[in-house]
Design an enzyme around this catalytic site. Structure first.
Site, PDB file in Angstrom:
ATOM      1  N   LYS A  45     -11.317   6.505  -2.939  1.00  0.00           N
ATOM      2  CA  LYS A  45     -12.652   6.114  -3.380  1.00  0.00           C
ATOM      3  C   LYS A  45     -13.378   7.301  -3.988  1.00  0.00           C
ATOM      4  CE  LYS A  45     -14.432   3.111  -0.572  1.00  0.00           C
ATOM      5  NZ  LYS A  45     -14.893   2.794   0.800  1.00  0.00           N
ATOM      6  N   ARG A 115     -19.759   6.016   3.179  1.00  0.00           N
ATOM      7  CA  ARG A 115     -18.569   5.178   2.984  1.00  0.00           C
ATOM      8  C   ARG A 115     -17.282   5.904   3.343  1.00  0.00           C
ATOM      9  NH1 ARG A 115     -18.891   3.542  -3.251  1.00  0.00           N
ATOM     10  NH2 ARG A 115     -17.680   1.742  -2.499  1.00  0.00           N
ATOM     11  N   GLY A 124     -11.079  -2.691   4.616  1.00  0.00           N
ATOM     12  CA  GLY A 124     -11.804  -3.195   5.773  1.00  0.00           C
ATOM     13  C   GLY A 124     -11.417  -2.558   7.099  1.00  0.00           C
ATOM     14  N   MET A 126     -11.707   0.704   8.036  1.00  0.00           N
ATOM     15  CA  MET A 126     -12.650   1.718   8.517  1.00  0.00           C
ATOM     16  C   MET A 126     -14.068   1.259   8.191  1.00  0.00           C
ATOM     17  SD  MET A 126     -10.692   5.233   7.709  1.00  0.00           S
ATOM     18  CE  MET A 126     -10.468   4.869   5.988  1.00  0.00           C
ATOM     19  N   ARG A 359      -9.989   1.177  -8.251  1.00  0.00           N
ATOM     20  CA  ARG A 359      -8.699   1.659  -7.749  1.00  0.00           C
ATOM     21  C   ARG A 359      -7.607   0.755  -8.299  1.00  0.00           C
ATOM     22  NH1 ARG A 359     -10.270  -0.315  -1.806  1.00  0.00           N
ATOM     23  NH2 ARG A 359     -10.165  -2.528  -2.180  1.00  0.00           N
ATOM     24  N   HIS A 477     -10.978 -11.092   3.042  1.00  0.00           N
ATOM     25  CA  HIS A 477      -9.995 -10.300   3.786  1.00  0.00           C
ATOM     26  C   HIS A 477      -8.628 -10.976   3.825  1.00  0.00           C
ATOM     27  CE1 HIS A 477      -7.997  -8.937   7.534  1.00  0.00           C
ATOM     28  NE2 HIS A 477      -8.371  -7.766   7.070  1.00  0.00           N
ATOM     29  N   SER A 808      32.750   7.296   3.323  1.00  0.00           N
ATOM     30  CA  SER A 808      31.586   6.425   3.291  1.00  0.00           C
ATOM     31  C   SER A 808      30.861   6.627   4.611  1.00  0.00           C
ATOM     32  CB  SER A 808      32.021   4.967   3.140  1.00  0.00           C
ATOM     33  OG  SER A 808      30.875   4.148   3.173  1.00  0.00           O
ATOM     34  N   ASP A 813      26.512   3.436  12.957  1.00  0.00           N
ATOM     35  CA  ASP A 813      27.182   4.078  14.084  1.00  0.00           C
ATOM     36  C   ASP A 813      26.809   5.557  14.176  1.00  0.00           C
ATOM     37  OD1 ASP A 813      28.808   2.565  15.896  1.00  0.00           O
ATOM     38  OD2 ASP A 813      29.982   1.939  14.152  1.00  0.00           O
ATOM     39  N   CYS A 875      27.260   3.097   3.632  1.00  0.00           N
ATOM     40  CA  CYS A 875      27.342   1.647   3.742  1.00  0.00           C
ATOM     41  C   CYS A 875      26.610   1.112   4.980  1.00  0.00           C
ATOM     42  CB  CYS A 875      28.796   1.193   3.752  1.00  0.00           C
ATOM     43  SG  CYS A 875      29.721   1.818   5.159  1.00  0.00           S
ATOM     44  N   TYR A 895      27.047   6.796  -4.333  1.00  0.00           N
ATOM     45  CA  TYR A 895      26.530   5.430  -4.380  1.00  0.00           C
ATOM     46  C   TYR A 895      25.944   5.041  -3.033  1.00  0.00           C
ATOM     47  CZ  TYR A 895      30.684   3.954  -1.764  1.00  0.00           C
ATOM     48  OH  TYR A 895      31.641   3.810  -0.801  1.00  0.00           O
TER      49      TYR A 895
HETATM   50  P1  ADP Z   1     -14.695  -0.748   1.725  1.00  0.00           P
HETATM   51  O1  ADP Z   1     -13.825   0.429   1.562  1.00  0.00           O
HETATM   52  O2  ADP Z   1     -14.524  -1.475   3.002  1.00  0.00           O
HETATM   53  O3  ADP Z   1     -14.698  -1.611   0.512  1.00  0.00           O
HETATM   54  P2  ADP Z   1     -17.083   0.447   0.702  1.00  0.00           P
HETATM   55  O4  ADP Z   1     -17.392   1.840   1.081  1.00  0.00           O
HETATM   56  O5  ADP Z   1     -16.482   0.267  -0.627  1.00  0.00           O
HETATM   57  O6  ADP Z   1     -16.184  -0.169   1.835  1.00  0.00           O
HETATM   58  O7  ADP Z   1     -18.448  -0.329   0.792  1.00  0.00           O
HETATM   59  C1  ADP Z   1     -18.653  -1.606   1.291  1.00  0.00           C
HETATM   60  C2  ADP Z   1     -19.551  -2.388   0.345  1.00  0.00           C
HETATM   61  O8  ADP Z   1     -20.795  -1.741   0.157  1.00  0.00           O
HETATM   62  C3  ADP Z   1     -18.945  -2.559  -1.018  1.00  0.00           C
HETATM   63  O9  ADP Z   1     -19.164  -3.863  -1.442  1.00  0.00           O
HETATM   64  C4  ADP Z   1     -19.684  -1.584  -1.868  1.00  0.00           C
HETATM   65  O10 ADP Z   1     -19.740  -2.000  -3.195  1.00  0.00           O
HETATM   66  C5  ADP Z   1     -21.068  -1.551  -1.226  1.00  0.00           C
HETATM   67  N1  ADP Z   1     -21.683  -0.243  -1.428  1.00  0.00           N
HETATM   68  C6  ADP Z   1     -21.204   0.935  -1.037  1.00  0.00           C
HETATM   69  N2  ADP Z   1     -21.980   1.941  -1.435  1.00  0.00           N
HETATM   70  C7  ADP Z   1     -23.013   1.380  -2.105  1.00  0.00           C
HETATM   71  C8  ADP Z   1     -24.152   1.913  -2.785  1.00  0.00           C
HETATM   72  N3  ADP Z   1     -24.369   3.221  -2.863  1.00  0.00           N
HETATM   73  N4  ADP Z   1     -24.997   1.044  -3.349  1.00  0.00           N
HETATM   74  C9  ADP Z   1     -24.766  -0.283  -3.286  1.00  0.00           C
HETATM   75  N5  ADP Z   1     -23.716  -0.845  -2.682  1.00  0.00           N
HETATM   76  C10 ADP Z   1     -22.831  -0.028  -2.081  1.00  0.00           C
HETATM   77 MG    MG Z   2     -14.865  -0.922  -1.277  1.00  0.00          MG
HETATM   78 MG    MG Z   3      30.818   1.568  12.302  1.00  0.00          MG
END
Ligand code: ADP
Ligand code: MG
Ligand code: MG
Length: 921
Positions: A45, A115, A124, A126, A359, A477, A808, A813, A875, A895
């Site tokens: 991120k 974040r 989701g 962390m 990403r 999720h 081979s 084993d 193998c 191989y």
């Molecule tokens: P995750 O990795 O679980 O997606 P994020 O850190 O991306 O968590 O953030 C969770 C949500 O909060 C996301 O939808 C993100 O777009 C929103 N968010 C994070 N930082 C900001 C910010 N500075 N302003 C507005 N929305 C934010």
């Molecule tokens: Mg995010």
């Molecule tokens: Mg054998």
């Protein structure tokens, strides 16, 4: 003691310094300290935010506290070093300047998000906190500045809940309970129905929850809030679900997470604001279409959490055309820049667009192949990039079954949901992740049915045939995780009335209890009640010759990608195949040779086991030879078929390997039979036979059959078995050579620990081969080699190579004998070993490079020192495992040999290994 005092006095020892120069990296005003190549330090991120800032995209300013700080936090016993804190405060000043606002200010407060973000995305798993910096004063400042009291209070209540949950570890339900009560009291259906007064009420109630659950008032000092949030994000790296996630995806525990502190922008400031997520291409099917969802007047997780049903992203064009157009331009640019599908987050505040994340998008195996081949066609990437881009396991997803069309059509559609991840799923309904795991352990196939999955469900999702939810959108999720796991998934099947407590759901007046069968098609979104038979995937149908390649777009892409892979790989790909039909399948999948043909598997063929038993039961050589003579034509026929199916590619045939008792009935079964015959006055002759069998079984009983009378030891005690097998192999080879197909059999002696064993057996093979060739009046080339699977064999590989023309590595084993872990019993303790981090991975699935690998390397080195042109392969099961294949590439093997269905994976993995590592590295 003296040492300790000294250390305490030294400021350097007290506050560790950063190896990379600093702990905190700023981004803002069009310039960032970091960039896309700094994922190790900034996390995915952080590095994406830096890259987007440098590219001039609209990104709210902020800073990234590096993963190095997280590592130190743990090293210092869960304390953030002073130097990290100092740099954070310095950068906060910069951030306040860039944003033109001050943290905690009463008139114009800066709010930030805190974040998490590790090198590898862990959706989701962390924690993230939004709207930090609000307190009883600054909330009024926000109201004054925006003239929007509803918005200010909405932000504050969100903040208290997130902070309370993440930092103070108060269960979410404690807050949700209050929120629902207020909603009810105001007759509100959704959160946006609540006005400022109602939200003030929520804030007051939330503060009371914090006071009662944590014993302290909600912290008002913004700096205290900031430090608390930062440390909580560090802590969230080690919450149970993050640990479980890392285990499943083999992400190292040591790398830690970065923390991003970023100025807030507000999608919840009214109807001209929105927040959303999306993909530049469809991550389920790979189709080139703009894909995603958004919600007006909403913040952060609202879109994915299912509190309100989001709108498809195409609708944004109608609601906020300017922002939509810009979003399309930016994301297209990002896709070109990263040369891969982007998964992005955005927020629109008063019609102005902000990018919050980008990403490389996670996708199904199906989509991975479609996207990679499309990107090459669009000239965005080269075939080499495509080969590197696709996870080898993806291609195995293309082999997953689909429904048998007739059986599928026969059932009525119960309901339709959103097709989140393709594939056919059929199984017994379960309503909790724990049940999914339990039932699967009992050998049942289950479909996990949930209102909505949460990150804690991950273990259940992992074992289920498919995931079915009632709420949530294509980016919820369940959808994200389902796609990533390659699990068929349907989300948002709103017609399902699920009661998780009663373990049942109702749809169209019908009730499905836990244990009843459900089936669904993740490509169309159709759900049906009942069990439906599946049939092979399109790719398999082409492989089996039941469909023309021209009729399957998917097969053609699969084939195209693997042909590219073949151009880049160095390792040869062979198959472990025992029978002609398996050899044919393996050839069609691209295997060019057989690395292991287990002759004993042929003994189990129809009508053969009785002959094999007669051979084993024989009291003398003459009787044994009689039985072997009967087996000879059958084995010859098998070998003939296997050679032919391999079109003249090399075929390695292993002489008999398992302990003989494996071919006889179990002692207990025989005793039961005998008791029954005796009790019922059964046939005398049968009874006598059973008694004889029982005596022989008892004679053959071994305390450690795996270390007992097996492998080369059988050939040494019963040379007539080796003779028969050699004869069968050579006669088949002579026959085919006469018919014009040049085949070169490779005869492989198993379980050799000393060169003298091999010498003994080689003499038998050579003698019989000469006989056969003389009798047939034709000369054929053949090789005699050995498996290296006993540690002593690896250690004395130079001596053994004096006799062996090829090696081979039998890594199953070899692992068993090196570790001393019985591969049939490791299940009893592997789990505990992994929990205690004694073992990272199952050494029978992924090669232990440190120990077993050293024996492989030694075997290669010593073997080639004695015979420079020694052909060497592997193998064991590891031959189809991508990370083991990387090791075999480095070890310089010629191989790898894998089971037929793993051949596509091995081809791709071998290409990646050749592109990413060098022999001898
Ligand atoms: P995750 O990795 O679980 O997606 P994020 O850190 O991306 O968590 O953030 C969770 C949500 O909060 C996301 O939808 C993100 O777009 C929103 N968010 C994070 N930082 C900001 C910010 N500075 N302003 C507005 N929305 C934010
Ligand atoms: Mg995010
Ligand atoms: Mg054998």
């Amino acid at each position: 003691m003296a040492k300790k005092t000294l250390a305490r006095k030294s400021p350097k020892a007290q506050s560790p310094r950063s190896k990379s120069g600093k702990f905190v990296y700023f981004f803002g005003n069009g310039k960032a300290d970091g960039n896309r190549n700094m994922k190790d330090l900034l996390g995915g991120k952080g590095s994406g935010l830096a890259e987007m800032t440098n590219a001039g995209l609209p990104v709210p300013p902020g800073m990234t506290v590096s993963t190095e700080a997280c590592t130190l936090y743990y090293e210092e016993g869960r304390k953030t070093p002073a130097a990290v804190d100092r740099e954070m405060i310095e950068n906060l000043k910069k951030l306040e300047k860039a944003a033109g606002k001050t943290l905690g200010d009463v008139k114009n407060p800066l709010l930030v998000s805190v974040r998490s973000g590790a090198k590898f995305s862990m959706p989701g798993m962390m924690d993230t906190i939004l709207n930090l910096g609000l307190n009883d004063q600054s909330v009024e400042g926000l109201k004054g500045k925006t003239n929007n009291g509803r918005f200010a209070c909405d932000s504050y209540r969100r903040f208290i809940q997130m902070y309370g949950n993440v930092v103070l570890e108060i269960p979410k339900e404690a807050f949700e309970h209050e929120f629902e009560a207020v909603k009810k009291a105001h007759g509100a259906k959704v959160d946006t129905d609540l006005d400022e007064r109602a939200l003030r009420d929520v804030v007051a109630k939330y503060k009371a929850v914090v006071q009662s659950k944590s014993g302290k008032p909600f912290p008002q000092d913004p700096l205290q809030q900031l430090r608390g949030a930062r440390d909580a994000v560090f802590r969230s790296w080690n919450n149970a679900r993050a640990i479980e996630y890392r285990r499943i995806y083999e992400i190292p525990d040591a790398i830690g997470t970065a923390v991003n502190i970023q100025a807030m922008v507000f999608g919840n400031s009214g109807d001209r604001s929105a927040t959303g997520v999306g993909f530049t291409r469809n991550p389920a099917t790979g189709a080139k279409e703009f894909y995603g969802e958004f919600l007006v007047n909403a913040q952060g997780e609202d879109v994915v959490s299912g509190v309100r049903t989001p709108q498809p992203i195409a609708e944004l064009e109608k609601v906020m055309p300017k922002a939509f157009k810009e979003l399309r331009q930016i994301t297209t640019r990002l896709e070109r820049h990263y040369r891969d599908v982007q998964d992005f987050e955005f927020t629109i505040e008063d019609e102005k667009l902000y990018m919050l994340q980008t990403r490389n998008g996670k996708r199904t195996g199906y989509a991975a192949v479609v996207i990679a081949t499309d990107l090459v066609r669009e000239k965005l990437i080269t075939p080499k990039d495509a080969v590197l881009q696709v996870d080898p396991e993806s291609v195995s997803q293309l082999l997953a079954p689909m429904f048998e069309p007739k059986a599928w059509k026969a059932l009525p559609v119960a309901t339709k949901g959103l097709p989140a991840s393709p594939g056919a799923a059929s199984g017994q309904a379960v309503f909790t992740a724990d049940h999914a795991v339990e039932w699967t352990r009992q050998g049942k196939k289950v479909v996990l049915v949930r209102k909505e999955t949460v990150p804690d469900d991950i273990h259940g999702m992992f074992v289920a045939q498919g995931i079915l939810t009632a709420t949530g959108g294509m980016t919820s999720h369940a959808a994200v995780v389902g796609r990533q796991m390659g699990k068929p998934s349907i989300v948002g099947a709103g017609a399902l009335e699920i009661s998780e407590a009663a373990r049942q759901f109702t749809v169209g007046g019908k009730t499905i209890q836990e244990g009843d069968f459900v089936s669904f098609d993740g490509l169309t979104g159709e759900v049906k009640l009942g069990q439906v038979a599946t049939q092979p995937s399109e790719v398999l149908q082409v492989i089996a010759g039941k469909m023309k390649p021209a009729d399957s777009d998917l097969y053609r892409r699969f084939d195209e990608l693997l042909r590219w892979a073949d151009k880049f790989r160095r390792l040869g790909i062979r198959a472990n195949a025992d029978q002609p039909d398996q050899a044919e399948t393996a050839y069609a999948f691209g295997a060019r040779g057989i690395g292991l043909c287990r002759t004993e598997h042929m003994f189990f063929g129809e009508g053969r086991i009785a002959i094999v038993q007669r051979m084993i039961l024989a009291d003398n050589e003459t009787d044994r030879r009689k039985a072997l003579d009967e087996l000879l034509p059958m084995q010859r026929g098998d070998f003939y078929g296997v050679f032919k199916a391999m079109h003249g590619e090399p075929v390695t045939i292993r002489t008999i390997d398992p302990p003989l008792h494996e071919f006889l009935p179990k002692r207990e079964d025989l005793m039961v039979d005998i008791a029954r015959l005796e009790a019922t006055n059964g046939d005398k002759k049968t009874l006598a036979e059973k008694h004889k069998l029982l005596r022989r079984v008892e004679q053959l009983h071994e305390f450690n059959p795996m270390l007992g009378h097996r492998g080369v030891r059988l050939g040494i005690t019963y040379p007539e078995i080796t003779e028969m097998q050699t004869r069968a192999i050579l006669e088949a080879a002579c026959q085919l050579n006469k018919e014009g197909l040049k085949v070169v059999p490779e005869i492989m002696i198993p379980l050799v620990g000393t060169v003298k064993e091999l010498r003994d057996q080689k003499a038998v093979v050579d003698r019989v081969a000469q006989d056969v060739m003389k009798a047939q009046g034709i000369k054929v080339k053949y090789l005699v080699g050995t498996m290296i699977e006993v540690p002593r064999g690896a250690v004395t590989a130079d001596e053994i190579a004096g006799e062996a023309q090829f090696f081979s590595f039998g890594t199953n084993d070899l692992t068993q004998l090196t570790y001393g872990f019985s591969r049939d019993d490791i299940g009893k303790f592997l789990g505990a070993y992994q929990d205690k981090k004694i073992l990272d991975k199952d050494p029978f699935a992924t090669i232990d490079t440190v120990g077993v690998g050293q024996l492989v390397e030694m075997g290669v080195r010593k073997g080639r020192s004695a015979r420079a042109d020694l052909k060497i392969g592997i193998c064991g099961e590891h031959g189809g495992d991508p990370s083991s294949i990387h090791f075999f590439e480095k070890a310089g093997l010629d191989y790898v040999s894998a089971s037929p269905y793993r051949i596509p994976v091995a081809r791709l993995a071998a290409a990646q290994a050749a592109l990413q590592t060098k022999v001898g590295d």
